[in-house]
Design a protein around this motif. Structure first.
Motif, PDB file in Angstrom:
ATOM      1  N   ILE A  26       0.515   0.856  47.792  1.00 41.75           N
ATOM      2  CA  ILE A  26       0.455   0.809  46.331  1.00 41.75           C
ATOM      3  C   ILE A  26       1.423   1.836  45.744  1.00 41.75           C
ATOM      4  O   ILE A  26       1.362   3.029  46.064  1.00 41.75           O
ATOM      5  CB  ILE A  26      -0.971   1.110  45.820  1.00 41.75           C
ATOM      6  N   ILE A  27       2.314   1.369  44.878  1.00 38.19           N
ATOM      7  CA  ILE A  27       3.262   2.266  44.217  1.00 38.19           C
ATOM      8  C   ILE A  27       2.520   3.133  43.202  1.00 38.19           C
ATOM      9  O   ILE A  27       1.665   2.650  42.458  1.00 38.19           O
ATOM     10  CB  ILE A  27       4.364   1.461  43.501  1.00 38.19           C
ATOM     11  N   ASP A  28       2.861   4.409  43.169  1.00 40.63           N
ATOM     12  CA  ASP A  28       2.252   5.338  42.224  1.00 40.63           C
ATOM     13  C   ASP A  28       3.223   5.596  41.073  1.00 40.63           C
ATOM     14  O   ASP A  28       4.394   5.909  41.303  1.00 40.63           O
ATOM     15  CB  ASP A  28       1.924   6.657  42.928  1.00 40.63           C
ATOM     16  N   LEU A  29       2.748   5.439  39.843  1.00 42.18           N
ATOM     17  CA  LEU A  29       3.589   5.641  38.666  1.00 42.18           C
ATOM     18  C   LEU A  29       3.128   6.870  37.889  1.00 42.18           C
ATOM     19  O   LEU A  29       1.932   7.164  37.832  1.00 42.18           O
ATOM     20  CB  LEU A  29       3.537   4.409  37.755  1.00 42.18           C
ATOM     21  N   PRO A  30       4.061   7.590  37.263  1.00 43.30           N
ATOM     22  CA  PRO A  30       3.692   8.790  36.508  1.00 43.30           C
ATOM     23  C   PRO A  30       3.111   8.450  35.137  1.00 43.30           C
ATOM     24  O   PRO A  30       3.466   7.434  34.533  1.00 43.30           O
ATOM     25  CB  PRO A  30       5.028   9.525  36.359  1.00 43.30           C
ATOM     26  N   VAL A  31       2.210   9.297  34.661  1.00 38.93           N
ATOM     27  CA  VAL A  31       1.638   9.163  33.322  1.00 38.93           C
ATOM     28  C   VAL A  31       2.045  10.391  32.511  1.00 38.93           C
ATOM     29  O   VAL A  31       1.877  11.531  32.967  1.00 38.93           O
ATOM     30  CB  VAL A  31       0.100   9.052  33.375  1.00 38.93           C
ATOM     31  N   PHE A  32       2.582  10.157  31.317  1.00 39.74           N
ATOM     32  CA  PHE A  32       3.040  11.243  30.459  1.00 39.74           C
ATOM     33  C   PHE A  32       2.249  11.256  29.151  1.00 39.74           C
ATOM     34  O   PHE A  32       1.901  10.201  28.610  1.00 39.74           O
ATOM     35  CB  PHE A  32       4.527  11.082  30.133  1.00 39.74           C
ATOM     36  N   ILE A  33       1.978  12.457  28.655  1.00 35.78           N
ATOM     37  CA  ILE A  33       1.384  12.643  27.333  1.00 35.78           C
ATOM     38  C   ILE A  33       2.224  13.677  26.598  1.00 35.78           C
ATOM     39  O   ILE A  33       2.468  14.769  27.120  1.00 35.78           O
ATOM     40  CB  ILE A  33      -0.084  13.104  27.417  1.00 35.78           C
ATOM     41  N   ASN A  34       2.691  13.316  25.406  1.00 39.25           N
ATOM     42  CA  ASN A  34       3.591  14.186  24.643  1.00 39.25           C
ATOM     43  C   ASN A  34       4.837  14.546  25.447  1.00 39.25           C
ATOM     44  O   ASN A  34       5.353  15.666  25.359  1.00 39.25           O
ATOM     45  CB  ASN A  34       2.876  15.472  24.205  1.00 39.25           C
ATOM     46  N   GLY A  35       5.292  13.608  26.265  1.00 39.44           N
ATOM     47  CA  GLY A  35       6.498  13.825  27.046  1.00 39.44           C
ATOM     48  C   GLY A  35       6.308  14.686  28.275  1.00 39.44           C
ATOM     49  O   GLY A  35       7.259  14.935  29.016  1.00 39.44           O
ATOM     50  N   LYS A  36       5.082  15.146  28.521  1.00 37.61           N
ATOM     51  CA  LYS A  36       4.807  16.007  29.669  1.00 37.61           C
ATOM     52  C   LYS A  36       4.020  15.237  30.728  1.00 37.61           C
ATOM     53  O   LYS A  36       3.136  14.447  30.405  1.00 37.61           O
ATOM     54  CB  LYS A  36       4.022  17.248  29.228  1.00 37.61           C
ATOM     55  N   PHE A  37       4.357  15.521  31.982  1.00 33.46           N
ATOM     56  CA  PHE A  37       3.680  14.848  33.088  1.00 33.46           C
ATOM     57  C   PHE A  37       2.205  15.219  33.102  1.00 33.46           C
ATOM     58  O   PHE A  37       1.839  16.394  33.091  1.00 33.46           O
ATOM     59  CB  PHE A  37       4.328  15.239  34.420  1.00 33.46           C
ATOM     60  N   TYR A  38       1.341  14.193  33.106  1.00 35.63           N
ATOM     61  CA  TYR A  38      -0.109  14.421  33.091  1.00 35.63           C
ATOM     62  C   TYR A  38      -0.736  14.155  34.459  1.00 35.63           C
ATOM     63  O   TYR A  38      -1.639  14.852  34.900  1.00 35.63           O
ATOM     64  CB  TYR A  38      -0.757  13.515  32.041  1.00 35.63           C
ATOM     65  N   GLY A  39      -0.256  13.134  35.132  1.00 39.90           N
ATOM     66  CA  GLY A  39      -0.808  12.750  36.426  1.00 39.90           C
ATOM     67  C   GLY A  39      -0.193  11.429  36.851  1.00 39.90           C
ATOM     68  O   GLY A  39       0.805  10.984  36.292  1.00 39.90           O
ATOM     69  N   SER A  40      -0.772  10.788  37.838  1.00 40.58           N
ATOM     70  CA  SER A  40      -0.259   9.510  38.320  1.00 40.58           C
ATOM     71  C   SER A  40      -1.360   8.461  38.258  1.00 40.58           C
ATOM     72  O   SER A  40      -2.548   8.782  38.350  1.00 40.58           O
ATOM     73  CB  SER A  40       0.274   9.639  39.749  1.00 40.58           C
ATOM     74  N   VAL A  41      -0.964   7.210  38.102  1.00 41.89           N
ATOM     75  CA  VAL A  41      -1.948   6.146  37.886  1.00 41.89           C
ATOM     76  C   VAL A  41      -2.915   6.004  39.058  1.00 41.89           C
ATOM     77  O   VAL A  41      -4.074   5.629  38.865  1.00 41.89           O
ATOM     78  CB  VAL A  41      -1.264   4.789  37.598  1.00 41.89           C
ATOM     79  N   ASN A  42      -2.452   6.309  40.268  1.00 39.54           N
ATOM     80  CA  ASN A  42      -3.338   6.171  41.426  1.00 39.54           C
ATOM     81  C   ASN A  42      -4.418   7.244  41.465  1.00 39.54           C
ATOM     82  O   ASN A  42      -5.399   7.118  42.202  1.00 39.54           O
ATOM     83  CB  ASN A  42      -2.530   6.220  42.726  1.00 39.54           C
ATOM     84  N   ASN A  43      -4.233   8.303  40.679  1.00 42.20           N
ATOM     85  CA  ASN A  43      -5.196   9.406  40.673  1.00 42.20           C
ATOM     86  C   ASN A  43      -5.955   9.527  39.354  1.00 42.20           C
ATOM     87  O   ASN A  43      -6.714  10.475  39.160  1.00 42.20           O
ATOM     88  CB  ASN A  43      -4.481  10.732  40.967  1.00 42.20           C
ATOM     89  N   ILE A  44      -5.729   8.571  38.446  1.00 42.15           N
ATOM     90  CA  ILE A  44      -6.446   8.555  37.173  1.00 42.15           C
ATOM     91  C   ILE A  44      -7.272   7.272  37.123  1.00 42.15           C
ATOM     92  O   ILE A  44      -6.725   6.175  37.211  1.00 42.15           O
ATOM     93  CB  ILE A  44      -5.474   8.606  35.974  1.00 42.15           C
TER      94      ILE A  44
END
Length: 279
Positions: A26-44
């Motif tokens: 499974i590919i993991d994609l980054p999640v950003f809030i206000n332009g800052k890295f928050y976490g990855s979809v596989n871990n949220i």
């Protein structure tokens, strides 16, 4: 016989056992809030992402896959001589398919990249079929050919009560969306031919219920073999739909799941989807 491995998105509504037993990456994609890295979809978790979507002043954004990281993944998976099928959420919904094409061209491995042209559940149906065909020893070319027929037999409908993401994704204009939000308008979309087609917009709950009633009656004339209900936190409506479907189609196992972040970020809160597969 050449070994074949599967790569896909976390958007696919796959059970952990299916992922493990079929050795799916499974590919993991980054999640950003206000332009800052928050976490990855596989871990949220899906619940957590919906909470962020509902409560953050700046909505979470799912970033694209990294070409270099994906190239390295393909190189690693193919280092033992395996072929790779990399299948992804509809290119109309996510840029991952195009990123995967670039990564496949740069990789030394033998990678076939496929646009599922489907939403979450439709993608899951295709990945499951690929895994079955790999187990049966089908060659990659034949596996890919079989997916065209599977797509034609997959039907997807969405009911959306919150228009915020529809506006952000430009499915409806900001001007119209602002007016219809005040009027508490709901929408019905069908996803077909790699695109969302508006079936109905209405301020009346009764009209929405009538649509689903009529659609279910049409489904009785179809040979349904799989049925999935996905919801973005709207459990009451999803449970009602599942209960109705269970009564109408008692011999079909109906899966009900909270939608993955990739689809939630597209359809938004208060959305419920039905996907079914014809035999």
């Amino acid at each position: 016989m050449t070994n074949v491995k599967i790569v896909t998105d976390s958007a696919a509504s796959l059970s952990p056992s299916t992922i493990q037993n079929s050795h799916i990456t499974i590919i993991d994609l980054p999640v950003f809030i206000n332009g800052k890295f928050y976490g990855s979809v596989n871990n949220i978790s899906s619940d957590k992402f919906l909470h962020l979507l509902a409560n953050c002043s700046s909505q979470p954004v799912i970033g694209p896959a990294n070409v270099n990281d994906l190239t390295k993944l393909y190189d690693k998976l193919g280092s033992d001589g395996s072929q790779i099928i990399s299948i992804h959420l509809s290119s109309a919904l996510s840029p991952t398919f195009k990123t995967a094409q670039s990564a496949a061209q740069a990789s030394v491995s033998d990678v076939l990249v496929i646009d599922s042209k489907a939403t979450s559940s439709g993608l899951a149906y295709q990945v499951t079929k690929i895994a079955e065909h790999i187990q049966s020893g089908y060659p990659v070319e034949l596996i890919a050919q079989g997916l065209t027929n599977l797509r034609c037999k997959t039907k997807t409908y969405f009911s959306v009560a919150n228009s915020d993401q529809l506006i952000n994704r430009q499915l409806i204009s900001r001007f119209r969306g602002a007016i219809e939000r005040k009027l508490k308008t709901s929408y019905i979309y069908q996803f077909t031919n790699n695109n969302f087609n508006l079936m109905m917009r209405s301020r009346s709950c009764q009209s929405i219920e009538n649509f689903w009633h009529n659609q279910i009656q049409k489904m009785h004339n179809e040979n349904i073999v799989k049925l999935t209900v996905l919801h973005a936190g709207e459990t009451q409506w999803a449970n009602l739909i599942q209960e109705v479907l269970a009564n109408e189609f008692p011999f079909i196992t109906i899966e009900s799941r909270i939608t993955k972040p990739e689809m939630a970020s597209y359809m938004g809160l208060e959305s419920t989807g039905i996907t079914y597969l014809l035999g």
